[in-house]
Write an enzyme that holds these catalytic residues in place. Structure first.
Site, PDB file in Angstrom:
ATOM      1  N   SER A 294       0.817  -1.212   0.000  1.00  0.00           N
ATOM      2  CA  SER A 294       0.000   0.000   0.000  1.00  0.00           C
ATOM      3  C   SER A 294       0.856   1.269   0.000  1.00  0.00           C
ATOM      4  O   SER A 294       1.567   1.539  -0.962  1.00  0.00           O
ATOM      5  CB  SER A 294      -0.960  -0.047   1.196  1.00  0.00           C
ATOM      6  N   ASP A 305      10.514   5.572  -9.760  1.00  0.00           N
ATOM      7  CA  ASP A 305      10.127   6.181 -11.036  1.00  0.00           C
ATOM      8  C   ASP A 305      10.871   7.477 -11.314  1.00  0.00           C
ATOM      9  O   ASP A 305      11.090   7.837 -12.478  1.00  0.00           O
ATOM     10  CB  ASP A 305       8.620   6.444 -11.056  1.00  0.00           C
ATOM     11  N   LYS A 319      -0.624  -4.185  -3.202  1.00  0.00           N
ATOM     12  CA  LYS A 319      -1.948  -3.684  -2.793  1.00  0.00           C
ATOM     13  C   LYS A 319      -2.074  -2.235  -3.244  1.00  0.00           C
ATOM     14  O   LYS A 319      -1.459  -1.336  -2.676  1.00  0.00           O
ATOM     15  CB  LYS A 319      -2.149  -3.771  -1.287  1.00  0.00           C
TER      16      LYS A 319
END
Length: 546
Positions: A294, A305, A319
């Site tokens: 999460s 990224d 998740k």
């Protein structure tokens, strides 16, 4: 000619609008028809069924069944459960220290609270609690309220549980001494290497206090000369999105995206950093594993990224569903999935649940069975889910979870059934408690004489778990009816030694000191230190793969 084009365009627009209008009307008609059908069934039961029916319970059962058909994380929460729902994120209580879920009328451990009683005896995520003391709690219409009543209790009281664990043929017994459950986000913050100016911060969840705790930890480490940082998110099951966003913002530049959410009925919403962070870091390494989920995946995905950190460990849980809470008229509520989380490059964090909730739960354990946790070559990343990082255009993959830049296999070299039984039955923990209770005055006189941070350095350097100390442990285990196994003992010996010292440090000092010792035997941590010390190696992990 221009007029003709305008007329054609207008006609196409009108036809498209009419088609959308008809489709919308059709869907609304279907909804009304199904709603009438449901109400009609309830009326028939209420008016004609042979026995008296608890209508409220019937409706609740129906709601639970409906939500179960949607996804693994849309759930119904009764009014009695609402108050207790966020305690692991906001409050303090006494109990055994687990986060749990009821799946198929069985109590499943979702996470063990760091530093709590269940962690000490060895409960792990995925365990199914079948018995509490002598009471079978599986398949009896279990509710959250029933679980809390059985497992919570006054500090110092003992509860026995029997657990079904994947891969084990028989139920496993645990005896857990209830305690005050620590509700802190930051477990540890310390300088790993003063010369290299490396700091370490362990975050166990993203809660209401996480940002403040983290900032205090950073200020402390800055005052000690920290420039580079290891952020440990292993076994961090997530929590509040806002806390995860705040942490990621510490490392990113103004206006950079941390995450975005999108659903078929929820428009795209982006979360971008605002203002430059006060904290500037050199090299950053983030530790993750299969239980990082999460908000942990939002943070690690964003930093990967933007090529801002090197990720070390194993693929995260996967998740990435957004739940909104909707209160119902009787004080209960439903937590309904409304969108999915995506990293800045567009990777969906959520792993597939197309085969149903049960298969979704099993897929976590399949990582053990298919070798994914032991060998990077066993991980099959979907080539259709290929993305490129924003700055360095490195290849990263979607398809569920975040794959680290440096894979570290799980270490089972020290695992034996003998040592595992010692932990599970509470023998290891009881031995430590007895040892400290009998020797506390001497331990504090020798290792806490000034009541300052420097005391731990004395303990770390001078306290030794001798072979004689280990023999005391195994003799105590034998007195608790655990038969000595010499071969298993020799295999687990060094791990026992480190864990004994770490456990004593936690009791004498705090969880931070526990991690300073236990981390020395953690392969992910050691890989993180190696990377952050070696600037050339670190930079190589942020370059595009050839």
């Amino acid at each position: 000619m221009r007029k003709l084009l305008i007329i054609i365009t207008l006609c196409a627009f009108c036809l498209n609008s009419q088609a959308q209008y008809r489709e919308q009307n059709f869907k609304q008609s279907q909804y009304r028809e199904q709603n009438f059908k449901m109400n009609h069934v309830l009326e028939l039961i209420n008016n004609l069924y042979v026995d008296t029916v608890n209508q409220a319970k019937l409706v609740e059962t129906g709601i639970v069944s409906i939500l179960k058909e949607l996804d693994p994380h849309s759930v119904y929460i009764s009014k009695d459960e609402v108050k207790a729902m966020n305690e692991p994120l906001e409050g303090n209580f006494e109990g055994i220290g687990i986060q749990f879920s009821i799946l198929n009328d069985t109590l499943m451990v979702v996470a063990v609270i760091s530093g709590g009683p269940s962690e000490r005896v060895g409960l792990i995520a995925g365990d199914r609690i079948i018995y509490v003391d002598t009471t079978n709690i599986a398949g009896v219409g279990l509710t959250n309220q029933m679980v809390q009543k059985m497992l919570r209790g006054k500090k110092g009281t003992v509860v026995g549980v029997k657990v079904m664990r994947h891969g084990e043929k028989q139920l496993i017994d645990f005896r857990i001494t209830r305690d005050k459950i620590p509700i802190y986000s930051v477990d540890a913050a310390y300088i790993v290497d003063k010369k290299e100016k490396i700091g370490y911060i362990k975050i166990n969840r993203f809660a209401a206090t996480t940002t403040d705790e983290y900032n205090q930890a950073v200020a402390k480490l800055r005052s000690q000369g920290m420039e580079h940082l290891i952020v440990d998110l292993t076994d961090n099951g997530g929590g509040y999105l806002s806390a995860g966003f705040d942490l990621a913002s510490q490392f990113l530049e103004n206006g950079q995206m941390v995450v975005y959410t999108e659903g078929s009925k929820s428009p795209k919403q982006t979360y971008n950093t605002k203002g430059n962070s006060k904290n500037r870091y050199g090299r950053v390494v983030v530790m993750v594993n299969e239980s990082s989920a999460s908000a942990s995946e939002i943070v690690s995905g964003a930093l990967q990224d933007w090529d801002r950190a090197v990720l070390v460990g194993r693929r995260t849980f996967g998740k990435g569903l957004v739940q909104n809470q909707f209160p119902l008229n009787d004080g209960s509520m439903i937590r309904l999935t409304v969108a999915r989380y995506y990293t800045p490059t567009g990777r969906c964090i959520q792993r597939s649940y197309n085969e149903g909730v049960e298969e979704y739960e099993k897929s976590f354990h399949e990582r053990y069975n298919n070798g994914e946790l032991y060998n990077a070559d066993s991980i099959h990343l979907p080539t259709s889910e290929k993305y490129y990082t924003n700055r360095n255009h490195r290849i990263v993959y979607g398809g569920g979870g975040i794959m680290p830049d440096v894979f570290v296999p799980i270490d089972t070299s020290h695992y034996t059934n003998y040592y595992s039984m010692m932990i599970r039955k509470g023998i290891f923990n009881k031995f430590i408690l007895n040892y400290i209770d009998n020797n506390r005055e001497e331990l504090e006189r020798k290792y806490k004489p000034t009541k300052t941070d420097s005391d731990f350095k004395i303990f770390e350097k001078e306290f030794t778990v001798t072979d004689e100390f280990l023999k005391q442990l195994t003799d105590y285990a034998s007195s608790e009816k655990l038969k000595f196994d010499e071969g298993a003992f020799n295999r687990s010996r060094e791990h026992m030694r480190i864990n004994l010292k770490a456990a004593i440090a936690r009791d004498l000092y705090n969880s931070g000191e526990f991690y300073q010792i236990i981390n020395t035997a953690d392969p992910i941590f050691n890989q993180a230190v190696e990377l952050i010390k070696n600037e050339k190696l670190y930079n190589s992990k942020l370059k595009p793969r050839k």
